[in-house]
Design a protein around this motif. Structure first.
Motif, PDB file in Angstrom:
ATOM      1  N   ARG A  14      96.421 -31.810 -12.297  1.00 55.56           N
ATOM      2  CA  ARG A  14      95.011 -31.778 -12.710  1.00 55.56           C
ATOM      3  C   ARG A  14      94.864 -31.218 -14.117  1.00 55.56           C
ATOM      4  O   ARG A  14      94.130 -31.759 -14.956  1.00 55.56           O
ATOM      5  CB  ARG A  14      94.197 -30.881 -11.779  1.00 55.56           C
ATOM      6  CG  ARG A  14      94.123 -31.283 -10.348  1.00 55.56           C
ATOM      7  CD  ARG A  14      93.543 -30.133  -9.523  1.00 55.56           C
ATOM      8  NE  ARG A  14      93.682 -30.379  -8.105  1.00 55.56           N
ATOM      9  CZ  ARG A  14      93.532 -29.444  -7.171  1.00 55.56           C
ATOM     10  NH1 ARG A  14      93.245 -28.187  -7.521  1.00 55.56           N
ATOM     11  NH2 ARG A  14      93.674 -29.748  -5.896  1.00 55.56           N
ATOM     12  N   VAL A  15      95.539 -30.107 -14.343  1.00 48.00           N
ATOM     13  CA  VAL A  15      95.401 -29.432 -15.639  1.00 48.00           C
ATOM     14  C   VAL A  15      96.024 -30.273 -16.748  1.00 48.00           C
ATOM     15  O   VAL A  15      95.461 -30.368 -17.853  1.00 48.00           O
ATOM     16  CB  VAL A  15      96.007 -28.018 -15.581  1.00 48.00           C
ATOM     17  CG1 VAL A  15      95.967 -27.355 -16.957  1.00 48.00           C
ATOM     18  CG2 VAL A  15      95.251 -27.157 -14.567  1.00 48.00           C
ATOM     19  N   ARG A  16      97.171 -30.896 -16.480  1.00 47.08           N
ATOM     20  CA  ARG A  16      97.779 -31.771 -17.488  1.00 47.08           C
ATOM     21  C   ARG A  16      96.828 -32.898 -17.879  1.00 47.08           C
ATOM     22  O   ARG A  16      96.705 -33.256 -19.056  1.00 47.08           O
ATOM     23  CB  ARG A  16      99.104 -32.347 -16.976  1.00 47.08           C
ATOM     24  CG  ARG A  16     100.180 -31.313 -16.732  1.00 47.08           C
ATOM     25  CD  ARG A  16     101.570 -31.945 -16.575  1.00 47.08           C
ATOM     26  NE  ARG A  16     101.663 -32.954 -15.534  1.00 47.08           N
ATOM     27  CZ  ARG A  16     102.016 -32.709 -14.271  1.00 47.08           C
ATOM     28  NH1 ARG A  16     102.283 -31.464 -13.879  1.00 47.08           N
ATOM     29  NH2 ARG A  16     102.115 -33.683 -13.390  1.00 47.08           N
ATOM     30  N   ILE A  17      96.144 -33.474 -16.889  1.00 40.80           N
ATOM     31  CA  ILE A  17      95.174 -34.535 -17.168  1.00 40.80           C
ATOM     32  C   ILE A  17      94.086 -34.026 -18.107  1.00 40.80           C
ATOM     33  O   ILE A  17      93.750 -34.675 -19.110  1.00 40.80           O
ATOM     34  CB  ILE A  17      94.553 -35.048 -15.852  1.00 40.80           C
ATOM     35  CG1 ILE A  17      95.577 -35.854 -15.059  1.00 40.80           C
ATOM     36  CG2 ILE A  17      93.321 -35.900 -16.146  1.00 40.80           C
ATOM     37  CD1 ILE A  17      95.151 -36.145 -13.620  1.00 40.80           C
ATOM     38  N   VAL A  18      93.525 -32.873 -17.791  1.00 39.96           N
ATOM     39  CA  VAL A  18      92.419 -32.341 -18.595  1.00 39.96           C
ATOM     40  C   VAL A  18      92.888 -31.992 -20.012  1.00 39.96           C
ATOM     41  O   VAL A  18      92.193 -32.281 -20.994  1.00 39.96           O
ATOM     42  CB  VAL A  18      91.779 -31.129 -17.891  1.00 39.96           C
ATOM     43  CG1 VAL A  18      90.801 -30.403 -18.817  1.00 39.96           C
ATOM     44  CG2 VAL A  18      91.068 -31.594 -16.619  1.00 39.96           C
ATOM     45  N   LEU A  19      94.056 -31.387 -20.132  1.00 36.38           N
ATOM     46  CA  LEU A  19      94.595 -31.096 -21.462  1.00 36.38           C
ATOM     47  C   LEU A  19      94.744 -32.388 -22.269  1.00 36.38           C
ATOM     48  O   LEU A  19      94.413 -32.428 -23.467  1.00 36.38           O
ATOM     49  CB  LEU A  19      95.938 -30.386 -21.338  1.00 36.38           C
ATOM     50  CG  LEU A  19      95.880 -28.923 -20.881  1.00 36.38           C
ATOM     51  CD1 LEU A  19      97.259 -28.447 -20.424  1.00 36.38           C
ATOM     52  CD2 LEU A  19      95.366 -28.023 -22.000  1.00 36.38           C
ATOM     53  N   ASN A  20      95.199 -33.459 -21.624  1.00 41.00           N
ATOM     54  CA  ASN A  20      95.345 -34.740 -22.320  1.00 41.00           C
ATOM     55  C   ASN A  20      93.997 -35.337 -22.684  1.00 41.00           C
ATOM     56  O   ASN A  20      93.816 -35.876 -23.784  1.00 41.00           O
ATOM     57  CB  ASN A  20      96.128 -35.720 -21.447  1.00 41.00           C
ATOM     58  CG  ASN A  20      97.596 -35.358 -21.322  1.00 41.00           C
ATOM     59  OD1 ASN A  20      98.093 -34.490 -22.034  1.00 41.00           O
ATOM     60  ND2 ASN A  20      98.287 -36.011 -20.414  1.00 41.00           N
ATOM     61  N   GLY A 191      93.692 -43.660 -13.264  1.00 39.56           N
ATOM     62  CA  GLY A 191      95.124 -43.457 -13.438  1.00 39.56           C
ATOM     63  C   GLY A 191      95.758 -44.367 -14.457  1.00 39.56           C
ATOM     64  O   GLY A 191      96.834 -44.060 -14.988  1.00 39.56           O
ATOM     65  N   GLU A 192      95.107 -45.491 -14.757  1.00 39.02           N
ATOM     66  CA  GLU A 192      95.640 -46.430 -15.735  1.00 39.02           C
ATOM     67  C   GLU A 192      95.329 -46.043 -17.179  1.00 39.02           C
ATOM     68  O   GLU A 192      95.880 -46.630 -18.115  1.00 39.02           O
ATOM     69  CB  GLU A 192      95.078 -47.830 -15.456  1.00 39.02           C
ATOM     70  CG  GLU A 192      95.630 -48.445 -14.173  1.00 39.02           C
ATOM     71  CD  GLU A 192      94.842 -49.668 -13.720  1.00 39.02           C
ATOM     72  OE1 GLU A 192      93.871 -50.035 -14.426  1.00 39.02           O
ATOM     73  OE2 GLU A 192      95.193 -50.248 -12.676  1.00 39.02           O
ATOM     74  N   THR A 193      94.463 -45.056 -17.402  1.00 32.64           N
ATOM     75  CA  THR A 193      94.115 -44.649 -18.759  1.00 32.64           C
ATOM     76  C   THR A 193      95.221 -43.762 -19.332  1.00 32.64           C
ATOM     77  O   THR A 193      95.944 -43.092 -18.582  1.00 32.64           O
ATOM     78  CB  THR A 193      92.775 -43.896 -18.794  1.00 32.64           C
ATOM     79  OG1 THR A 193      92.909 -42.686 -18.038  1.00 32.64           O
ATOM     80  CG2 THR A 193      91.649 -44.746 -18.192  1.00 32.64           C
ATOM     81  N   PRO A 194      95.400 -43.754 -20.649  1.00 33.28           N
ATOM     82  CA  PRO A 194      96.537 -43.033 -21.243  1.00 33.28           C
ATOM     83  C   PRO A 194      96.620 -41.558 -20.879  1.00 33.28           C
ATOM     84  O   PRO A 194      97.714 -41.052 -20.607  1.00 33.28           O
ATOM     85  CB  PRO A 194      96.322 -43.238 -22.743  1.00 33.28           C
ATOM     86  CG  PRO A 194      95.564 -44.517 -22.856  1.00 33.28           C
ATOM     87  CD  PRO A 194      94.653 -44.546 -21.655  1.00 33.28           C
ATOM     88  N   ALA A 195      95.498 -40.857 -20.877  1.00 35.97           N
ATOM     89  CA  ALA A 195      95.534 -39.416 -20.582  1.00 35.97           C
ATOM     90  C   ALA A 195      96.088 -39.149 -19.189  1.00 35.97           C
ATOM     91  O   ALA A 195      96.823 -38.181 -18.966  1.00 35.97           O
ATOM     92  CB  ALA A 195      94.136 -38.814 -20.724  1.00 35.97           C
TER      93      ALA A 195
END
Length: 204
Positions: A14-20, A191-195
């Motif tokens: 979750r956090v990796r997604i938000v950071l991206n 999930g298909e988006t780059p971040a």
């Protein structure tokens, strides 16, 4: 900014997604949870709970993924992860907490290990436990989803950051997703988006 991480931890994911999504640079420090590295004295000095993720920024050391996301939103408000509008915020948190409180905590590694090692349950029983609670939570989410492109609205937000990791793990545990077509479609779209792709753990 240091993220104490484990690739397969859905909370860390979750956090990796938000950071991206926010375009923030960070250093990852990985821990092998099955080896107990998160319980080392060195890591407990960072996060006394002995859980991942934890975020270090300057002198701040912060655990709990939702607290970290809220902090990042306050510090770097664009794009917003938690809506500012009170009604939209409440709806987003209802969906988020269904995942983060009703599904994830009773299915994380330490619970599954307790079922196996302390209560003597075999793999079939442990996997069945996992699927049962995911299916119950997903049934609720399927009914609550908005009529928007993403689970959180017209753009990904905290709901999607929690949903995509939970969907990843649901597939790992072979949950039947047939009853949840809208939920699956929204998770796949995000999930298909780059971040999201760049935050994903390796396929297992």
């Amino acid at each position: 900014m240091i993220l104490h991480d484990f690739p397969l931890s859905s909370a860390s994911y979750r956090v990796r997604i938000v950071l991206n999504l926010k375009g923030l640079a960070y250093e990852k420090r990985n821990y092998v949870l099955r080896a107990g590295e998160q319980r080392s004295p060195e890591y407990l000095a960072v996060n006394p709970a002995g859980l991942v993720p934890a975020l270090e920024v300057g002198g701040l050391r912060l655990g709990q993924s939702l607290a970290i996301i809220d902090y990042l939103d306050a510090l770097h408000p664009k794009p917003r992860m938690i809506p500012a509008d009170p009604i939209e915020r409440a709806r987003a948190m209802e969906l988020t907490l269904t995942i983060a409180c009703d599904i994830h905590p009773i299915n994380n590694l330490r619970i599954l290990q307790y079922l196996e090692h302390d209560l003597g349950q075999d793999k079939a029983a442990v996997d069945g436990w996992y699927r049962h609670w995911v299916e119950q939570g997903f049934a609720t989410l399927e009914k609550l989803l908005p009529d928007t492109s993403f689970a959180g609205g017209d753009a990904p937000n905290i709901v999607d950051a929690c949903l995509v990791p939970q969907m990843f793990n649901a597939r790992r545990f072979k949950v039947d997703l047939t009853p949840f077509p809208r939920l699956t479609a929204m998770a796949d779209r995000a999930g298909e988006t780059p971040a999201f792709r760049n935050a994903a753990p390796p396929l297992v």
